[in-house]
Design an enzyme around this catalytic site. Structure first.
Site, PDB file in Angstrom:
ATOM      1  N   ASP A   1      78.516  24.127  18.079  1.00 39.08           N
ATOM      2  CA  ASP A   1      79.840  23.742  18.561  1.00 39.08           C
ATOM      3  C   ASP A   1      80.866  24.871  18.505  1.00 39.08           C
ATOM      4  O   ASP A   1      82.056  24.640  18.705  1.00 39.08           O
ATOM      5  CB  ASP A   1      80.359  22.537  17.784  1.00 39.08           C
TER       6      ASP A   1
ATOM      7  N   ASP B   1      74.630  18.499  24.210  1.00 35.76           N
ATOM      8  CA  ASP B   1      75.986  19.018  24.014  1.00 35.76           C
ATOM      9  C   ASP B   1      76.025  20.546  23.963  1.00 35.76           C
ATOM     10  O   ASP B   1      77.049  21.152  24.263  1.00 35.76           O
ATOM     11  CB  ASP B   1      76.584  18.499  22.709  1.00 35.76           C
TER      12      ASP B   1
END
Length: 178
Positions: A92, A152
């Site tokens: 992330d 993601d």
């Protein structure tokens, strides 16, 4: 009504948004908003992967308004993200560093923000598993979740492509493409 906002209506909304964002910045202080829980009626702060969006919003609103108070708040919260997440090893990193340090560098030319964003891109690239051609998502690469991949990660690849445009690093380009 056609469901579209006119340019004037958008500008009116943005003009009203600036003071509200500055008030929110005072409320958050040295914390970074993660999300608001409607059920409990409270903000969750300094969470995990969303903190880069707050300074990103500030940078975007500053580029619209040229309100120096927004720029100062964007600089301050970008430094918070860079400090709080400097050692983070996770996929992330794109969500954290591109809207904060990356966009901050684009807006200001600040070399420290560039260095922080590039360091995050290199950390993201280290998560690449060449034998399987993916970036490991969460946790230490030798930990229990090693080899764990999720969709993601694709959205975090923008950080690598951004870094390639700044550095020309062929290795980062190859990892991003793979």
């Amino acid at each position: 009504m056609n469901g579209r906002l006119s340019g004037e209506a958008v500008r009116e909304q943005l003009d009203r948004f600036g003071p509200r964002v500055l008030a929110a910045a005072r409320f958050f202080g040295d914390d970074l908003p993660d999300y608001y829980d409607v059920a409990s009626g409270r903000w969750h702060l300094n969470g995990f992967w969303t903190e880069g969006f707050w300074p990103g919003l500030l940078w975007k609103l500053y580029t619209y308004s040229q309100d120096e108070r927004l720029a100062e708040e964007a600089r301050r919260t970008t430094r918070l993200v860079a400090r709080m997440k400097a050692g983070m090893d996770d996929h992330d990193l794109g969500f954290l560093f591109l809207p904060s340090c990356g966009l901050g560098h684009e807006v200001t030319g600040n070399d420290a923000m560039l260095a922080d964003a590039l360091a995050a891109a290199r950390r993201l690239a280290r998560r690449y598993v060449p034998s399987s051609r993916f970036i490991s998502a969460h946790g230490p690469l030798d930990g229990p979740r090693a080899g764990f991949a999720i969709l993601d990660t694709v959205m975090n690849l923008r950080l690598l492509f951004w870094a390639v445009r700044r550095t020309g690093d062929a290795r980062l380009a190859e990892i991003a493409r793979e």
